[in-house]
Write a protein that holds these residues in place. Sequence first.
Motif, PDB file in Angstrom:
ATOM      1  N   ILE A  27       0.771  -1.009  -0.082  1.00  0.00           N
ATOM      2  CA  ILE A  27       0.057  -0.056  -0.007  1.00  0.00           C
ATOM      3  C   ILE A  27       0.802   1.290  -0.116  1.00  0.00           C
ATOM      4  CG2 ILE A  27      -1.865   1.349   1.417  1.00  0.00           C
ATOM      5  CD1 ILE A  27      -2.861  -1.244   2.523  1.00  0.00           C
ATOM      6  N   VAL A  28       0.777   2.045  -0.950  1.00  0.00           N
ATOM      7  CA  VAL A  28       1.441   3.222  -1.062  1.00  0.00           C
ATOM      8  C   VAL A  28       0.490   4.697  -0.745  1.00  0.00           C
ATOM      9  CG1 VAL A  28       2.745   4.938  -2.393  1.00  0.00           C
ATOM     10  CG2 VAL A  28       2.880   2.454  -2.870  1.00  0.00           C
ATOM     11  N   VAL A 140     -13.926   6.908   4.854  1.00  0.00           N
ATOM     12  CA  VAL A 140     -12.679   6.085   5.298  1.00  0.00           C
ATOM     13  C   VAL A 140     -12.891   4.560   4.897  1.00  0.00           C
ATOM     14  CG1 VAL A 140     -11.406   5.239   7.192  1.00  0.00           C
ATOM     15  CG2 VAL A 140     -11.564   7.638   6.743  1.00  0.00           C
ATOM     16  N   GLU A 141     -14.388   4.111   5.587  1.00  0.00           N
ATOM     17  CA  GLU A 141     -14.638   2.822   5.614  1.00  0.00           C
ATOM     18  C   GLU A 141     -14.449   2.565   3.991  1.00  0.00           C
ATOM     19  OE1 GLU A 141     -18.798   2.799   7.056  1.00  0.00           O
ATOM     20  OE2 GLU A 141     -17.911   2.759   9.212  1.00  0.00           O
ATOM     21  N   GLN A 142     -15.064   3.117   3.118  1.00  0.00           N
ATOM     22  CA  GLN A 142     -14.997   2.726   1.819  1.00  0.00           C
ATOM     23  C   GLN A 142     -13.333   2.656   1.246  1.00  0.00           C
ATOM     24  OE1 GLN A 142     -17.398   4.894  -1.143  1.00  0.00           O
ATOM     25  NE2 GLN A 142     -19.119   5.525   0.627  1.00  0.00           N
ATOM     26  N   GLN A 143     -12.661   3.543   1.543  1.00  0.00           N
ATOM     27  CA  GLN A 143     -11.325   3.597   1.403  1.00  0.00           C
ATOM     28  C   GLN A 143     -10.585   2.419   1.797  1.00  0.00           C
ATOM     29  OE1 GLN A 143     -10.128   7.153   2.929  1.00  0.00           O
ATOM     30  NE2 GLN A 143     -11.597   8.675   1.262  1.00  0.00           N
ATOM     31  N   GLN A 144     -10.909   2.160   3.074  1.00  0.00           N
ATOM     32  CA  GLN A 144     -10.191   0.956   3.645  1.00  0.00           C
ATOM     33  C   GLN A 144     -10.604  -0.343   2.801  1.00  0.00           C
ATOM     34  OE1 GLN A 144     -11.321   1.414   7.705  1.00  0.00           O
ATOM     35  NE2 GLN A 144      -9.382   2.164   8.099  1.00  0.00           N
ATOM     36  N   LYS A 145     -11.836  -0.299   2.210  1.00  0.00           N
ATOM     37  CA  LYS A 145     -12.386  -1.754   1.777  1.00  0.00           C
ATOM     38  C   LYS A 145     -11.568  -2.011   0.548  1.00  0.00           C
ATOM     39  CE  LYS A 145     -15.562  -4.771   1.375  1.00  0.00           C
ATOM     40  NZ  LYS A 145     -15.558  -5.947   2.082  1.00  0.00           N
ATOM     41  N   MET A 146     -11.490  -0.678  -0.204  1.00  0.00           N
ATOM     42  CA  MET A 146     -10.498  -0.753  -1.707  1.00  0.00           C
ATOM     43  C   MET A 146      -9.287  -1.186  -1.227  1.00  0.00           C
ATOM     44  SD  MET A 146     -11.755   3.152  -3.052  1.00  0.00           S
ATOM     45  CE  MET A 146     -13.548   3.608  -3.180  1.00  0.00           C
ATOM     46  N   ILE A 159      -4.428   9.628   4.652  1.00  0.00           N
ATOM     47  CA  ILE A 159      -4.226   8.134   4.138  1.00  0.00           C
ATOM     48  C   ILE A 159      -3.203   7.630   5.044  1.00  0.00           C
ATOM     49  CG2 ILE A 159      -3.831   6.753   2.475  1.00  0.00           C
ATOM     50  CD1 ILE A 159      -6.056   8.776   1.949  1.00  0.00           C
ATOM     51  N   GLY A 160      -2.179   8.064   5.257  1.00  0.00           N
ATOM     52  CA  GLY A 160      -1.017   7.428   6.144  1.00  0.00           C
ATOM     53  C   GLY A 160      -0.929   7.456   7.695  1.00  0.00           C
ATOM     54  N   GLN A 166      -0.898   1.354   8.467  1.00  0.00           N
ATOM     55  CA  GLN A 166       0.005   0.020   8.330  1.00  0.00           C
ATOM     56  C   GLN A 166       0.650   0.258   6.884  1.00  0.00           C
ATOM     57  OE1 GLN A 166      -3.250   0.347   7.852  1.00  0.00           O
ATOM     58  NE2 GLN A 166      -3.770  -1.352   6.396  1.00  0.00           N
ATOM     59  N   ALA A 167       0.195   1.186   6.078  1.00  0.00           N
ATOM     60  CA  ALA A 167       0.767   1.256   4.813  1.00  0.00           C
ATOM     61  C   ALA A 167       2.531   0.899   4.730  1.00  0.00           C
ATOM     62  CB  ALA A 167       0.525   2.672   4.077  1.00  0.00           C
ATOM     63  N   GLU A 168       2.861   0.368   3.763  1.00  0.00           N
ATOM     64  CA  GLU A 168       4.427   0.010   3.791  1.00  0.00           C
ATOM     65  C   GLU A 168       5.219   1.272   3.221  1.00  0.00           C
ATOM     66  OE1 GLU A 168       2.240  -3.855   3.031  1.00  0.00           O
ATOM     67  OE2 GLU A 168       1.817  -2.145   2.536  1.00  0.00           O
TER      68      GLU A 168
END
Length: 254
Positions: A27-28, A140-146, A159-160, A166-168
């Motif tokens: 995830i970026v 945010v719920e929609q974004q996390q699902k994506m 986002i971060g 937890q994004a790498e």
Amino acid sequence: MLVKEDADLTVYDIIIHYHITMNKKIIVAIDGHSSCGKSTMAKQLARDLGYIYVDTGAMYRAVTLFAMRLQLFDADGSVKADELKARMGEVAVTFSLNPSSGLPEVCLNGENVERTVRTLEVSQHVSAIAALPFVRTAMVEQQQKMGEQKGIVMDGRDIGTTVFPQAELKIFVTASAEVRAQRRYDELKMKGMEADYAAILKNVEERDYIDSHREVSPLRKADDALLLDNSEMSIEQQNKWLREKVEERWSSCK
């Protein structure tokens, strides 16, 4: 990602092809101030990696447009929050692929609103909408699902820090307010839209203040995010810098 068929492959081409072949997905998360090139950078990176790109700012703009159409703003620009909250169940924000550009465009309840949400009028109201807790929770719920399957590049304001802590790979992008206003002005003029530099600069400065001082998920650099000030950088320089950071992160991933 299309790998070049000739023998003139760069090291980056080979690395990208190898990791896509090996299904290396991360995830970026790209955060930062408005009009600093986050979307341009994120779109190009997603294309290069064969990842999914999500413009979260466009999602909040779509909600803003929804509120504007229902006249849910008072004369002073404040949001009729209770009325909007009662109607949030009617808001469906999705993306459709433009066959010409190969890029996703934002849709509101099935209607392509990509051009409409980029107007200055929407820009002047979006920070107030994005600051509402119930709006952020829904988006945010929609974004996390994506992002559940990884292999995603997402840009926005939190986002971060909130969506994918937890994004790498996390990038925080900034540039001077004057540079960002000029870029926004040039973008609007290129699209044949009306633009006023002074009004845009004022909007950029106001959005910076609102975004960084809002109560819920304020704009800030995550502790482990890499800072990119692109005030004096070309798009090509930005892309090169980001590709190097992706390569470094892939190398460190187990």
